[in-house]
Design a protein around this motif. Structure first.
Motif: not given
Length: 225
Positions: A120-146
């Motif tokens: 569950k700790v591993f899943a928490l790290g996964l969720a906070l990176a990929a599903l967080n309201a700030k991190n997800a849009p920023l990562t999407i923007a970075a991926g789109a830029t690249i």
């Protein structure tokens, strides 16, 4: 590749200073299995960022850049939408911030961190990176830029890897202090946690606003070029 890294490094730094994941890893490090769980949480975070960024690369790469060497129009529209979302969300967070920082409250789920299993700790790290309201849009923007820069596949992967490493520095810092800091580590991490807890909402609101404004401006620049 250099100009792409210039575009995504600021975004990666913004992901790295996310207060909630930093508080979470500090709380995890204070549990009986802190060493193992801290590493698992960080690996989950890295996987979450990498997976979301890779999905955007797969989506963006076929679209490529425009015929004039500029990012495609869809990338501008995406950045415009993400920027608007962050601006509105940042304004909402600022409006709801506690007037007295000492009255700030952490999310209720953080009270159960010491009872989480390693999975569950591993899943928490996964969720906070990929599903967080700030991190997800920023990562999407970075991926789109690249992905829309028209780079060779190897350079795309390398650019995403640099983004993920920089974006993980916020977690690597407390982890390094815990592993190398000896007896002083607990006091140092405790001070970090208290500061992040008190100023979490204000820091997030400012980051949302600044980054939202940047993405909004980038989107307009792409669309009108």
């Amino acid at each position: 590749m250099g100009h792409v890294l210039g575009d995504v490094l600021g975004v990666a730094a913004a992901v790295a200073v996310s207060p909630l994941p930093i508080i979470a890893v500090i709380l995890i490090l204070a549990t009986p299995r802190g060493r193992l769980n801290g590493v698992l949480f960080t690996f989950g975070w890295i996987l979450g960022l990498s997976a979301l960024g890779a999905v955007m690369l797969v989506i963006a790469s076929p679209a490529g850049a425009s015929s004039h060497g500029h990012p495609a129009a869809w990338a501008g529209a995406l950045k415009l939408a993400l920027g608007l979302f962050l601006l509105l969300f940042g304004a909402r967070r600022w409006h709801r911030r506690p007037k007295d920082p000492s009255q700030a409250r952490l999310p209720k789920w953080m009270g159960a961190i010491d009872r989480l299993t390693p999975v569950k700790v591993f899943a928490l790290g996964l969720a906070l990176a990929a599903l967080n309201a700030k991190n997800a849009p920023l990562t999407i923007a970075a991926g789109a830029t690249i992905g829309s820069a028209g780079l060779p596949v190897g350079q795309e992967i390398a650019s995403l890897a640099v983004f993920v490493v920089i974006a993980t520095c916020g977690l690597l810092a407390p982890l390094a202090v815990f592993l190398l800091g000896g007896e002083r580590a607990k006091a140092t991490l405790g001070d970090w946690k208290e500061w992040a807890a008190q100023h979490n909402v204000a820091v997030m609101a400012v980051l949302f606003f600044v980054l939202g404004l940047k993405l909004f401006g980038d989107g307009i620049s792409i669309l009108v070029s």
